[in-house]
Design a protein around this motif. Structure first.
Motif, short mmCIF file in Angstrom:
data_model
loop_
_atom_site.label_atom_id
_atom_site.label_comp_id
_atom_site.label_asym_id
_atom_site.label_seq_id
_atom_site.Cartn_x
_atom_site.Cartn_y
_atom_site.Cartn_z
N ASP A 118 49.20 14.93 -12.07
CA ASP A 118 50.21 14.79 -11.00
C ASP A 118 51.44 15.68 -11.22
OD1 ASP A 118 48.67 13.02 -9.63
OD2 ASP A 118 49.73 11.24 -10.27
N ASP A 138 48.54 16.60 -6.91
CA ASP A 138 48.22 15.59 -5.90
C ASP A 138 48.49 16.17 -4.52
OD1 ASP A 138 48.11 13.47 -4.13
OD2 ASP A 138 49.10 12.05 -5.47
N LYS A 166 42.89 14.14 -4.88
CA LYS A 166 43.05 13.39 -3.63
C LYS A 166 42.78 14.27 -2.42
CE LYS A 166 46.18 9.99 -5.64
NZ LYS A 166 47.50 9.32 -5.59
#
Length: 404
Positions: A118, A138, A166
């Motif tokens: 992240d 992300d 994601k």
């Protein structure tokens, strides 16, 4: 202590499987209801689940991306895992202080690959960029425009590979692919691309007709044999399937009729649906077919464990066809109309409703890490979270054996 463990595939630029991120939790705030410290939960999972089952059993020999807290990095926990198969993921809340940097350098020296989770293009984590091999971004938390603008931030550092996580659609996959990302993670592969009005080719229509045939109330071995025998690919798959290690037959089956008779009605239906699913998805990501097979077996195992008297063969189909729209890039309702499945199957697949739906909803929630939802659906069918975890790994082993 209750343990949740699952895996999410990671693909390279050619949509080939690179490895899996291992998703694990044991904390009351997010997952199975048990008051347990997060560090203890992580230790328990690593010690009792990964070590007992083995990374091979979880990832089938592919890379395993496993995230670690600061305490585990400082304790040297990652070094207990095989460097050939493990990628050490540094969580985003780990501060790159001197102790952390020293621990990461030691892992690098020992030959481990490191990933930074992240990353948001902040200066605080800049010291880690000279140590890690993979940077995860992300794509739901940062806009495409910002990502594109900030990629030049990596230029001063040693060659880094970028992982877009994601990714929820093929459009997002294409955008990140064009920006130069190396790896992709998310549920984009299990969703249909933008659907254009298209017709199924003759071969696929025939395959769907075969599915309808094996699901008829007046099942007939002779009719099924007549449909399979002229298809060389299906005939080969049938004989390979029946002679696989899964069945461990004393003598080899050499004819279509003999194979069908040995499998029986339920077994023939299962084989046909497995074979057809793999054929229908031939132009898609191979992992999609395997994912469907895992779902199918897991739904079947859940039916066996449940005390509700559910038809396990029907639930096998629910799992197997749950991503048929993604395989064929066509609306699910249109596909269901061509297969003449039972009413409960149609409702579960097309609407996620009806008596069979909780099985599929539980499996989907488990895969996505939505454990509260998973637990609620499991309660409806009378299966415990602990049983779900065990059945999940049983389904993984079965699918790996089937594809061996």
């Amino acid at each position: 202590m209750d343990i949740y463990l699952a895996r999410q595939p990671i693909f390279n630029r050619k949509k080939q499987l690179y490895g899996y991120e291992i998703l694990y939790r044991g904390d009351v705030n997010n997952y199975f209801p048990q008051k347990t410290d997060g560090e203890v939960a992580t230790s328990t999972v690593l010690a009792h689940t990964l070590f007992n089952i083995g990374l091979e059993g979880v990832t089938n020999g592919k890379k395993a991306l496993i995230n670690f807290t600061e305490k585990h990095l400082l304790a040297g926990t990652p070094s207990q895992l095989p460097k050939e198969h493990c990628i050490v993921e540094i969580l985003e809340d780990v501060a790159p202080n001197d102790a952390v940097l020293a621990a990461c350098k030691a892992l690098k020296t020992a030959g481990y690959l490191l990933a930074l989770d992240d990353y948001i293009f902040d200066f605080a984590h800049a010291p880690l960029l000279d140590l890690v091999d993979i940077v995860k971004i992300d794509c739901q938390a940062i806009s495409v425009e910002k990502i594109r603008d900030k990629l030049k931030y990596f230029t001063p550092h040693h060659p880094l590979e970028l992982l877009a996580e994601k990714i929820e659609s093929h459009e997002e996959f294409e955008q990140c692919h064009d920006m130069g990302f190396d790896y992709f993670q998310g549920f984009f592969f299990s969703k249909p691309e933008i659907i254009k009005k298209q017709k199924l080719d003759v071969t696929k229509v025939t395959l769907l007709a075969l599915i309808a045939e094996v699901n008829r109330a007046d099942f007939s071995f002779s009719r099924v044999e007549r449909m399979i025998a002229p298809d060389v690919a299906l005939s080969y798959k049938l004989l390979r399937y029946i002679n696989s290690a899964y069945y461990s037959l004393v003598s080899k089956v050499k004819s279509i009729r003999h194979a069908l008779a040995y499998l029986g009605e339920a077994g023939t239906c299962q084989f046909v649906c497995l074979a057809v699913a793999s054929e229908l998805a031939v132009e898609k990501i191979p992992e999609l077919t395997k994912h469907s097979i895992i779902r199918a077996q897991l739904c079947k195992l859940l039916a066996q464990k449940s005390s509700g008297g559910y038809d396990e063969s029907q639930l096998f189909l629910v799992g197997l066809f749950s991503m048929l729209d993604a395989m064929l890039n066509m609306p699910m309702q249109e596909l269901l109309a061509k297969m003449s499945l039972a009413k409960d199957l149609n409702k579960a697949l097309g609407e996620r409703e009806g008596p069979l739906a909780p099985f599929l909803l539980a499996v989907e929630a488990y895969e996505h890490g939505n454990i509260n939802t998973c637990v609620k659906q499991l309660a409806l069918i009378g299966v415990t979270p602990e049983e779900m975890v065990n059945l999940y790994f049983e389904a993984l082993r079965w699918a790996d054996l089937l594809n061996a």
